[in-house]
Design a protein around this motif. Structure first.
Motif, PDB file in Angstrom:
ATOM      1  N   THR A  15     -71.369  31.710 119.195  1.00 19.97           N
ATOM      2  CA  THR A  15     -69.992  31.210 119.218  1.00 19.97           C
ATOM      3  C   THR A  15     -70.080  29.721 119.465  1.00 19.97           C
ATOM      4  O   THR A  15     -70.948  29.247 120.186  1.00 19.97           O
ATOM      5  CB  THR A  15     -69.162  31.858 120.354  1.00 19.97           C
ATOM      6  OG1 THR A  15     -69.851  31.662 121.572  1.00 19.97           O
ATOM      7  CG2 THR A  15     -68.939  33.332 120.092  1.00 19.97           C
ATOM      8  N   ASP A  17     -67.509  25.880 119.415  1.00 20.40           N
ATOM      9  CA  ASP A  17     -66.187  25.304 119.290  1.00 20.40           C
ATOM     10  C   ASP A  17     -66.064  24.842 117.855  1.00 20.40           C
ATOM     11  O   ASP A  17     -66.848  24.022 117.396  1.00 20.40           O
ATOM     12  CB  ASP A  17     -66.036  24.091 120.226  1.00 20.40           C
ATOM     13  CG  ASP A  17     -66.108  24.517 121.681  1.00 20.40           C
ATOM     14  OD1 ASP A  17     -65.660  25.646 121.981  1.00 20.40           O
ATOM     15  OD2 ASP A  17     -66.611  23.733 122.505  1.00 20.40           O
ATOM     16  N   TYR A  18     -65.088  25.395 117.170  1.00 20.08           N
ATOM     17  CA  TYR A  18     -64.875  24.985 115.788  1.00 20.08           C
ATOM     18  C   TYR A  18     -64.167  23.650 115.780  1.00 20.08           C
ATOM     19  O   TYR A  18     -63.183  23.455 116.478  1.00 20.08           O
ATOM     20  CB  TYR A  18     -64.021  26.017 115.048  1.00 20.08           C
ATOM     21  CG  TYR A  18     -64.748  27.312 114.807  1.00 20.08           C
ATOM     22  CD1 TYR A  18     -65.646  27.429 113.750  1.00 20.08           C
ATOM     23  CD2 TYR A  18     -64.541  28.411 115.630  1.00 20.08           C
ATOM     24  CE1 TYR A  18     -66.316  28.613 113.515  1.00 20.08           C
ATOM     25  CE2 TYR A  18     -65.210  29.607 115.389  1.00 20.08           C
ATOM     26  CZ  TYR A  18     -66.098  29.707 114.343  1.00 20.08           C
ATOM     27  OH  TYR A  18     -66.760  30.874 114.110  1.00 20.08           O
ATOM     28  N   ASP A  20     -61.666  21.009 114.496  1.00 20.82           N
ATOM     29  CA  ASP A  20     -60.394  21.180 113.804  1.00 20.82           C
ATOM     30  C   ASP A  20     -60.377  20.245 112.601  1.00 20.82           C
ATOM     31  O   ASP A  20     -60.341  19.029 112.746  1.00 20.82           O
ATOM     32  CB  ASP A  20     -59.228  20.878 114.749  1.00 20.82           C
ATOM     33  CG  ASP A  20     -57.881  21.079 114.064  1.00 20.82           C
ATOM     34  OD1 ASP A  20     -57.845  21.624 112.936  1.00 20.82           O
ATOM     35  OD2 ASP A  20     -56.867  20.669 114.654  1.00 20.82           O
ATOM     36  N   TYR A  46     -62.054  26.553 110.793  1.00 19.24           N
ATOM     37  CA  TYR A  46     -62.033  25.084 110.857  1.00 19.24           C
ATOM     38  C   TYR A  46     -60.695  24.509 110.382  1.00 19.24           C
ATOM     39  O   TYR A  46     -60.492  23.299 110.435  1.00 19.24           O
ATOM     40  CB  TYR A  46     -63.167  24.492 110.008  1.00 19.24           C
ATOM     41  CG  TYR A  46     -64.549  24.890 110.479  1.00 19.24           C
ATOM     42  CD1 TYR A  46     -65.180  24.188 111.504  1.00 19.24           C
ATOM     43  CD2 TYR A  46     -65.223  25.963 109.902  1.00 19.24           C
ATOM     44  CE1 TYR A  46     -66.452  24.542 111.946  1.00 19.24           C
ATOM     45  CE2 TYR A  46     -66.499  26.327 110.333  1.00 19.24           C
ATOM     46  CZ  TYR A  46     -67.100  25.620 111.355  1.00 19.24           C
ATOM     47  OH  TYR A  46     -68.357  25.974 111.778  1.00 19.24           O
ATOM     48  N   ASN A 136     -71.984  25.228 110.582  1.00 19.62           N
ATOM     49  CA  ASN A 136     -71.358  24.463 111.665  1.00 19.62           C
ATOM     50  C   ASN A 136     -72.023  23.092 111.827  1.00 19.62           C
ATOM     51  O   ASN A 136     -71.341  22.090 112.030  1.00 19.62           O
ATOM     52  CB  ASN A 136     -71.412  25.257 112.965  1.00 19.62           C
ATOM     53  CG  ASN A 136     -70.465  24.712 114.005  1.00 19.62           C
ATOM     54  OD1 ASN A 136     -69.285  24.500 113.742  1.00 19.62           O
ATOM     55  ND2 ASN A 136     -70.979  24.468 115.189  1.00 19.62           N
ATOM     56  N   ASN A 140     -70.039  19.572 111.385  1.00 20.57           N
ATOM     57  CA  ASN A 140     -70.045  18.580 112.462  1.00 20.57           C
ATOM     58  C   ASN A 140     -70.652  17.259 112.015  1.00 20.57           C
ATOM     59  O   ASN A 140     -70.168  16.196 112.374  1.00 20.57           O
ATOM     60  CB  ASN A 140     -70.759  19.117 113.699  1.00 20.57           C
ATOM     61  CG  ASN A 140     -69.817  19.937 114.545  1.00 20.57           C
ATOM     62  OD1 ASN A 140     -68.957  19.402 115.227  1.00 20.57           O
ATOM     63  ND2 ASN A 140     -69.938  21.249 114.455  1.00 20.57           N
TER      64      ASN A 140
END
Length: 147
Positions: A15, A17-18, A20, A46, A136, A140
């Protein structure tokens, strides 16, 4: 006999933190509708605006029509025009617009493939099935500073 041994570590779902990414546009290009659905599902958290197309030609039309994308996920193996060909055409068109990062999507995860895709001009490489933490990392890398 049990079918397989599930260990606790297998049940740990990564898991994170997506980021935004509201107001950012993604173009997903894959000739397989199921692959598009899976990729869409993985990108959903996202908050991207997601456009999907099922061919390289459609991808090129979308760009030529003036649609602006922040990142393109481009399948390699497609009929008519493969992802490498599409990417080269997009780079040629780039005199007229900024080419966003282009990520090669491929089930061809043989050693050395990543280097081949990067040498061809792709910005990133994602093996299918898509690994969520690899995805991810890419998101990022390109959008952390934009937010």
């Amino acid at each position: 006999y049990p079918i397989g041994k599930l260990e606790e570590k297998d049940l740990l779902v990564t898991t994170f933190d997506y980021l935004d990414c509201t107001n950012l546009n993604v173009l997903l290009v894959d000739d397989n509708k199921l692959n598009l659905k899976v990729a869409e599902k993985l990108l959903k958290p996202y908050n991207f605006n997601i456009t999907t197309v099922t061919s390289g030609k459609e991808c090129i039309y979308k760009i030529k029509e003036g649609n602006i994308y922040d990142i393109i996920f481009l399948d390699h193996m497609m009929p008519e025009m493969d992802g490498i060909e599409v990417m080269h055409i997009l780079k040629k068109l780039s005199k007229n617009f900024d080419v966003p990062p282009i990520v090669a999507l491929t089930a061809n995860a043989v050693t050395g493939m990543r280097e081949m895709y990067l040498k061809e001009g792709f910005d990133e490489y994602l093996a299918k099935p898509i690994n969520t933490s690899e995805l991810n990392k890419i998101i990022n890398k390109y959008f952390r500073r934009k937010k």
